[in-house]
Each structure stands twice: as C-alpha cells, then as structure tokens.
Design a protein around this motif. Structure first.
Motif, PDB file in Angstrom:
ATOM      1  N   GLU A  61     -15.020   0.417  -2.043  1.00 55.69           N
ATOM      2  CA  GLU A  61     -15.389   0.963  -3.456  1.00 55.69           C
ATOM      3  C   GLU A  61     -14.683   2.104  -3.773  1.00 55.69           C
ATOM      4  O   GLU A  61     -14.244   2.316  -5.049  1.00 55.69           O
ATOM      5  CB  GLU A  61     -16.927   0.907  -3.680  1.00 55.69           C
ATOM      6  N   LEU A  62     -14.811   3.057  -2.750  1.00 52.09           N
ATOM      7  CA  LEU A  62     -14.138   4.255  -3.303  1.00 52.09           C
ATOM      8  C   LEU A  62     -12.400   4.063  -3.624  1.00 52.09           C
ATOM      9  O   LEU A  62     -11.712   4.530  -4.629  1.00 52.09           O
ATOM     10  CB  LEU A  62     -14.083   5.253  -2.253  1.00 52.09           C
ATOM     11  N   MET A  63     -11.874   3.189  -2.706  1.00 48.18           N
ATOM     12  CA  MET A  63     -10.420   3.095  -3.009  1.00 48.18           C
ATOM     13  C   MET A  63     -10.190   2.360  -4.071  1.00 48.18           C
ATOM     14  O   MET A  63      -9.291   2.395  -4.984  1.00 48.18           O
ATOM     15  CB  MET A  63      -9.839   2.526  -1.746  1.00 48.18           C
ATOM     16  N   ASN A  64     -11.022   1.434  -4.438  1.00 48.81           N
ATOM     17  CA  ASN A  64     -10.959   0.762  -5.548  1.00 48.81           C
ATOM     18  C   ASN A  64     -11.248   1.319  -6.921  1.00 48.81           C
ATOM     19  O   ASN A  64     -10.686   1.342  -8.011  1.00 48.81           O
ATOM     20  CB  ASN A  64     -11.895  -0.496  -5.749  1.00 48.81           C
ATOM     21  N   ALA A  65     -12.012   2.569  -6.902  1.00 45.34           N
ATOM     22  CA  ALA A  65     -12.220   3.287  -7.904  1.00 45.34           C
ATOM     23  C   ALA A  65     -11.152   4.402  -8.179  1.00 45.34           C
ATOM     24  O   ALA A  65     -10.968   5.095  -9.269  1.00 45.34           O
ATOM     25  CB  ALA A  65     -13.512   4.172  -7.668  1.00 45.34           C
ATOM     26  N   LEU A  66     -10.044   4.601  -6.979  1.00 43.81           N
ATOM     27  CA  LEU A  66      -9.181   5.405  -7.292  1.00 43.81           C
ATOM     28  C   LEU A  66      -7.873   5.037  -8.417  1.00 43.81           C
ATOM     29  O   LEU A  66      -6.755   4.680  -7.821  1.00 43.81           O
ATOM     30  CB  LEU A  66      -8.418   5.594  -5.957  1.00 43.81           C
ATOM     31  N   THR A  67      -8.365   4.581  -9.458  1.00 40.54           N
ATOM     32  CA  THR A  67      -7.340   4.304 -10.519  1.00 40.54           C
ATOM     33  C   THR A  67      -6.631   5.340 -11.028  1.00 40.54           C
ATOM     34  O   THR A  67      -6.790   6.571 -10.920  1.00 40.54           O
ATOM     35  CB  THR A  67      -7.925   3.538 -11.707  1.00 40.54           C
ATOM     36  N   PRO A  68      -5.497   4.961 -11.726  1.00 45.00           N
ATOM     37  CA  PRO A  68      -4.617   6.026 -12.327  1.00 45.00           C
ATOM     38  C   PRO A  68      -5.258   6.972 -13.459  1.00 45.00           C
ATOM     39  O   PRO A  68      -5.003   7.945 -13.762  1.00 45.00           O
ATOM     40  CB  PRO A  68      -3.333   5.292 -12.959  1.00 45.00           C
ATOM     41  N   GLU A  69      -6.434   6.327 -13.905  1.00 45.49           N
ATOM     42  CA  GLU A  69      -7.171   6.999 -15.290  1.00 45.49           C
ATOM     43  C   GLU A  69      -8.218   8.024 -14.364  1.00 45.49           C
ATOM     44  O   GLU A  69      -8.096   8.967 -15.013  1.00 45.49           O
ATOM     45  CB  GLU A  69      -7.892   5.948 -15.731  1.00 45.49           C
ATOM     46  N   LEU A  70      -8.480   7.837 -13.047  1.00 48.38           N
ATOM     47  CA  LEU A  70      -9.352   8.651 -12.442  1.00 48.38           C
ATOM     48  C   LEU A  70      -8.667   9.825 -11.726  1.00 48.38           C
ATOM     49  O   LEU A  70      -8.815  11.028 -11.854  1.00 48.38           O
ATOM     50  CB  LEU A  70     -10.362   8.103 -11.407  1.00 48.38           C
ATOM     51  N   CYS A  71      -7.510   9.453 -11.101  1.00 48.77           N
ATOM     52  CA  CYS A  71      -6.577  10.252 -10.298  1.00 48.77           C
ATOM     53  C   CYS A  71      -5.117  10.098 -10.670  1.00 48.77           C
ATOM     54  O   CYS A  71      -4.427   9.446  -9.992  1.00 48.77           O
ATOM     55  CB  CYS A  71      -6.717   9.863  -8.830  1.00 48.77           C
ATOM     56  N   PRO A  72      -4.917  10.474 -11.829  1.00 46.64           N
ATOM     57  CA  PRO A  72      -3.438  10.314 -12.415  1.00 46.64           C
ATOM     58  C   PRO A  72      -2.282  11.188 -11.840  1.00 46.64           C
ATOM     59  O   PRO A  72      -1.153  10.884 -11.804  1.00 46.64           O
ATOM     60  CB  PRO A  72      -3.674  10.902 -13.962  1.00 46.64           C
ATOM     61  N   TYR A  73      -3.055  12.157 -10.834  1.00 49.93           N
ATOM     62  CA  TYR A  73      -1.829  13.185 -10.050  1.00 49.93           C
ATOM     63  C   TYR A  73      -1.473  12.475  -8.641  1.00 49.93           C
ATOM     64  O   TYR A  73      -0.764  13.050  -7.833  1.00 49.93           O
ATOM     65  CB  TYR A  73      -2.179  14.569  -9.973  1.00 49.93           C
ATOM     66  N   LEU A  74      -2.353  11.372  -8.081  1.00 49.33           N
ATOM     67  CA  LEU A  74      -2.086  10.996  -6.835  1.00 49.33           C
ATOM     68  C   LEU A  74      -0.379  10.516  -6.460  1.00 49.33           C
ATOM     69  O   LEU A  74      -0.303   9.766  -7.222  1.00 49.33           O
ATOM     70  CB  LEU A  74      -2.984   9.771  -6.650  1.00 49.33           C
ATOM     71  N   ASN A  75      -0.064  11.250  -5.560  1.00 45.18           N
ATOM     72  CA  ASN A  75       1.536  11.031  -5.220  1.00 45.18           C
ATOM     73  C   ASN A  75       1.726  10.913  -3.779  1.00 45.18           C
ATOM     74  O   ASN A  75       2.708  10.569  -3.551  1.00 45.18           O
ATOM     75  CB  ASN A  75       2.191  11.972  -6.007  1.00 45.18           C
ATOM     76  N   GLN A  76       0.704  11.059  -2.953  1.00 40.03           N
ATOM     77  CA  GLN A  76       0.913  10.851  -1.365  1.00 40.03           C
ATOM     78  C   GLN A  76      -0.120  10.165  -0.888  1.00 40.03           C
ATOM     79  O   GLN A  76      -1.669  10.281  -0.939  1.00 40.03           O
ATOM     80  CB  GLN A  76       1.001  12.083  -0.857  1.00 40.03           C
ATOM     81  N   LEU A  77       0.183   9.018   0.135  1.00 37.57           N
ATOM     82  CA  LEU A  77      -0.671   8.271   0.925  1.00 37.57           C
ATOM     83  C   LEU A  77      -0.483   8.346   2.201  1.00 37.57           C
ATOM     84  O   LEU A  77       0.868   8.156   2.525  1.00 37.57           O
ATOM     85  CB  LEU A  77      -0.601   7.036   0.569  1.00 37.57           C
TER      86      LEU A  77
END
Length: 288
Positions: free
Chosen positions: A82-98
């Motif tokens: 559920e957390l990973m599905n919630a990590l949308t670009p709208e919520l985390c627009p700056y995510l750039n590393q996995l």
C-alpha cells in the motif's frame, strides 16, 4: 530515516508496538521538512500507509527509497504494498533513486514496477540480489526442532541467519536460512526431501527481484535513467530481449555489474543494439 524490525517493544505486544510506532513516525513526519531518504530494513509489523500519508510534510520531499529485508512468509506485506502504491509522482515528485537490496514479495515487485513506470525523473536504480542467492526456505520441520538442530543438519555450510516460524495448524516449522556463501545455498537445495527426525522436509530458493518485469519498465524512463547498478544478477534467467530495454536508456552514463553470472554473447548483443553514452562501466567478477 531507518525503519527496522528490531524495536524496543516485545513482538508479543503487537497492538502496543503498532501504537508506539505510529505515534513516533507521525511525530517525526510532522517535523520532517526535508526528509529525502527512506530506508526500510524490515517488513515485520510495518506501519499502515496512513501513518505516512496523514502527517505532512512527511515524505513529500523524498528523493531516495531503499528496501532491504528478508522473506518471512507468515508476515503480512499489505502495508508495504500500500505504501509503494501510494508513492505517486503527485505525492513524491522528487523521487529519483531506488535501491532494492533484498527479497521482494510478488505484490511489492509489481508495485515497484509501477513506481518505475510513473516516476519519469528516476536517475539511479540499484538492484542487489546478494542475500537472495545465499538464501533458502525449508518447509515441514518438526515443531520440536530448534535452531541448533537446523544448523547441524545443514553441514554444507555455516549459516549466517536462521529464523524459525511455527505453524500451529500442522505443528510444523518453516526455516528461513541465509548462508555466508552462495555455494552453500546451492548444496543445501539438494537436500530437499531429506528427513529431520520423522518429517520429510522441502527446500526451495527464496524468491527475489523480478528482473524481467523491472527491465521491461525501463522503456518508461529511457530519458531520465543515468545510473544502473546490478549485483548478483543471474542473467541466465533473463532473456536477451529483456536486456535490450537497458540499451533504450539514452542518457545512461554508468552501468555496473558486480558478481553477476549467466551473461551470454546474446545478452551483450542486445545491450549494444542502441547507442549508449556510457562514461563509466564496471564489470566485477561477472561469470559468463
């Protein structure tokens, strides 16, 4: 921020643990104006997704997401998914590393693929299967067997970690074992159908990162991905056609393969189908 399964509340107090964990994380997120890195080191009693979403600014400035945990089948992975599905670009627009450094349940693999597809600014991905290649799962162990019994049985190598999970329904146990060396895990797999006391055991490899699905998703981030680091990847389980998606990442400047195996000439040919702008490559202990 690190989320670990080791805590200061005994696991038997599940409800108390959840309350304390949720309260602490909520307080932290309400004060975290610049939380950029989230490292999840365990899936045991993972907080509900609302814990992450209701406290702002929370993870809205998140740049790096790292998972590092081992497979424990009896635990519920719903909260992680559920957390990973919630990590949308709208919520985390700056995510750039996995950074994925351990076992992923199937549903989390699918959620990870969705993150890769939706976040068009991902620049760096690290996939590490080192612990998976050294891990096995042993089913149908007698309920009265202890850790020392399991260690003595697997004389093929000294194990690094052992966790025994009891199944009250059939009075058996499941063991999750990680060896120091991959060779020991391979030998241990050959002991399936052996007998521990009066019980016939079944031994299987731990499931890991779904490279096929993830490589297919690379076509969505072909313009953003700059660094790809693979560790302990078994290319014999990946078709050359899937590898070709890496070559479509036109801005990839660093490609690293450490302790990988099974790469063939066909894989290399697929990698070279498109012109890459690599500035740095590293192939350390790659077995062909």
């Amino acid at each position: 921020m690190w989320l670990k399964q080791e805590g200061f509340v005994f696991y038997s107090s599940v409800k108390l643990y959840d309350i304390v964990m949720e309260s602490l994380i909520t307080m932290f997120f309400r004060r975290s104006l610049n939380l950029e890195v989230l490292v999840i080191n365990g899936q045991h009693m993972f907080p509900k997704v609302t814990t992450f979403l209701n406290a702002m600014p929370g993870i809205t400035k998140l740049k790096t997401l790292q998972f590092k945990f081992q497979r424990f089948e009896n635990y519920n992975n719903t909260n992680i998914t559920e957390l990973m599905n919630a990590l949308t670009p709208e919520l985390c627009p700056y995510l750039n590393q996995l950074k994925i450094k351990s076992y992923l349940p199937n549903d989390v693999n699918d959620a990870l693929v969705n993150i890769i597809k939706s976040h068009k600014n991902l620049e760096k991905i690290e996939l590490d299967s080192s612990s998976i290649s050294r891990s096995i799962i042993v089913y149908n162990i007698p309920h009265f067997a202890d850790e020392s019994t399991v260690r003595e049985f697997f004389h093929c190598g000294i194990s690094d970690k052992i966790m025994l999970i009891k199944n009250d329904k059939n009075h058996k146990q499941t063991a999750y074992i990680t060896f120091y060396q991959e060779k020991a895990a391979i030998i241990a797999l050959q002991l399936t159908d052996s007998i521990i006391y009066d019980s016939q055991i079944t031994i299987k490899s731990s499931a890991g990162i779904d490279y096929i699905k993830i490589f297919q998703a690379f076509s969505y981030i072909g313009n953003s991905l700059k660094e790809l680091m693979l560790q302990y990847t078994d290319f014999s389980k990946i078709s050359p056609d899937n590898i070709e998606n890496i070559s479509k990442c036109q801005n990839l400047v660093r490609f690293s393969c450490n302790n990988c195996q099974g790469m063939t000439l066909k894989h290399c040919t697929s990698l070279s189908k498109e012109k890459l702008n690599l500035k740095k490559t590293r192939n350390y202990r790659v077995k062909l």
